[in-house]
Enzyme design. Structure first.
Site, mmCIF file in Angstrom:
data_model
loop_
_atom_site.group_PDB
_atom_site.id
_atom_site.type_symbol
_atom_site.label_atom_id
_atom_site.label_comp_id
_atom_site.label_asym_id
_atom_site.label_seq_id
_atom_site.Cartn_x
_atom_site.Cartn_y
_atom_site.Cartn_z
ATOM 1 N N SER A 162 0.834 -1.138 0.143
ATOM 2 C CA SER A 162 0.054 -0.085 -0.031
ATOM 3 C C SER A 162 0.910 1.249 -0.091
ATOM 4 C CB SER A 162 -0.947 0.178 1.273
ATOM 5 O OG SER A 162 -1.579 1.246 1.333
ATOM 6 N N TYR A 188 -1.846 -0.591 10.364
ATOM 7 C CA TYR A 188 -2.086 -1.030 9.141
ATOM 8 C C TYR A 188 -0.675 -0.625 8.342
ATOM 9 C CZ TYR A 188 -3.946 -1.303 4.033
ATOM 10 O OH TYR A 188 -4.175 -1.340 2.838
#
Length: 249
Positions: A140, A154
Site C-alpha cells: 500500500s 495497517y
C-alpha cells in the site's frame, strides 16, 4: 495470452482487487486458484471465470494458519499440475491511533504481514523445487510511502510487506523466482470509502484529493499485477510499484 498453460494462485480472491486480478489471469489463459476466508465470494469468482470460458477452483483458508497455507500450495499443485504465479492479496484494514490500539487490534493488524510471509514461504518452497515462478505481493502507499493518522497498525503491516518483498526478491532471484509488490493508493473498493460516504461523494472528494482527479479502478491494479507476474517485466526484481494517481509524487 501471456499465462497460457500457467497456474496462478490469488489469495483474497473473492472480492475487489483479488477478484479482478483472478479474472484477468484467467482471461490471459491461466488456470486460477482463488483462496480466502469466505466460501461464497470465492465461489462467485470461480463462477465468473468459468462463465467467461476460463478454468478456476477455490480454497477456503485463513492465511495466518501455516498448516492451512502449506496445504493451499500443495492442493493447488495437485489439482492443476503446478504453481507458476502467486498474487498474495489477502488482508484486512485495521484502524486506530497508535496510542489507542490494544494488543489484540495490533496483532490483527500485523496478521496481514504474517499471512503474506507464510504465503511467500510456502510458494517459494514449491517454486524453487519446480523451476521457479513469479510472486506479487500487495502492499500500500500507506506505510511504505505515506503516513496517515489513524492507520498505524495497517501502515506497519504494509511497510513490513514491502520490506519482506525486497528481501525475499534478493534471496530467491537466483532460484528463478521473481518477487515484486504493488502499492495502490485509493482504489474503488468499499475499504476506500469514509464511513457514511457514498460513491458519488467519494468521486467528488477525489477531484481535489488526488492529482489525477479520480479514484483508481481495480482493473488498473490487476493490469499492473499481471505485468509484474509476466515475462514483460523479466528484469524487474524487488520493485514496489506505486499506483496512486500521483498521491505520493
Amino acid at each position: 495470452m501471456r499465462f497460457a498453460g500457467k497456474v496462478a494462485l490469488v489469495t483474497g480472491g473473492g472480492t475487489g482487487i483479488g477478484r479482478a486480478t483472478a479474472e484477468a489471469f484467467a482471461a490471459e489463459g491461466a488456470t486460477v486458484v482463488v483462496a480466502g476466508l469466505d466460501e461464497e465470494p470465492l465461489r462467485q469468482t470461480v463462477k465468473a471465470i468459468e462463465a467467461a470460458g476460463g478454468e478456476a477452483s477455490s480454497i477456503v483458508l485463513d492465511v495466518t494458519d501455516e498448516a492451512a497455507v502449506a496445504e493451499m500450495v500443495a492442493t493447488t499443485a495437485q489439482r492443476h499440475g503446478g504453481l507458476d504465479v502467486a498474487f498474495n492479496n489477502a488482508g484486512v484494514m485495521v484502524g486506530g491511533r497508535v496510542a489507542d490500539l490494544d494488543a489484540g487490534t495490533w496483532a490483527r493488524a500485523l496478521s496481514v504481514a504474517t499471512g503474506t510471509w507464510l504465503s511467500m514461504k510456502h510458494e517459494i518452497g514449491y517454486m524453487r523445487e519446480h523451476g521457479g515462478g513469479a510472486i506479487v505481493n500487495i502492499s500500500s502507499i500507506i506505510g511504505p510511502h505515506k503516513s496517515i493518522p489513524g492507520t498505524g497498525g495497517y501502515a506497519a503491516a504494509k511497510a513490513a510487506i514491502t520490506a519482506l518483498t525486497k528481501t525475499a526478491a534478493l534471496e530467491h532471484i537466483r532460484d528463478g523466482i521473481r518477487i515484486n509488490a504493488v502499492s495502490p493508493g485509493p482504489i474503488a473498493t468499499p475499504l476506500s470509502l469514509i464511513r457514511g460516504e457514498t460513491e458519488a461523494e467519494q468521486a467528488e472528494r477525489m477531484k481535489t484529493t488526488l492529482p489525477i482527479g479520480r479514484i483508481g479502478a481495480v482493473d488498473e491494479v490487476a493490469r499492473a499485477v499481471l505485468w509484474l507476474a509476466s515475462p514483460d517485466s523479466s528484469f524487474t526484481v524487488g520493485a514496489d510499484l506505486v499506483l496512486d494517481g500521483g498521491a505520493t509524487a
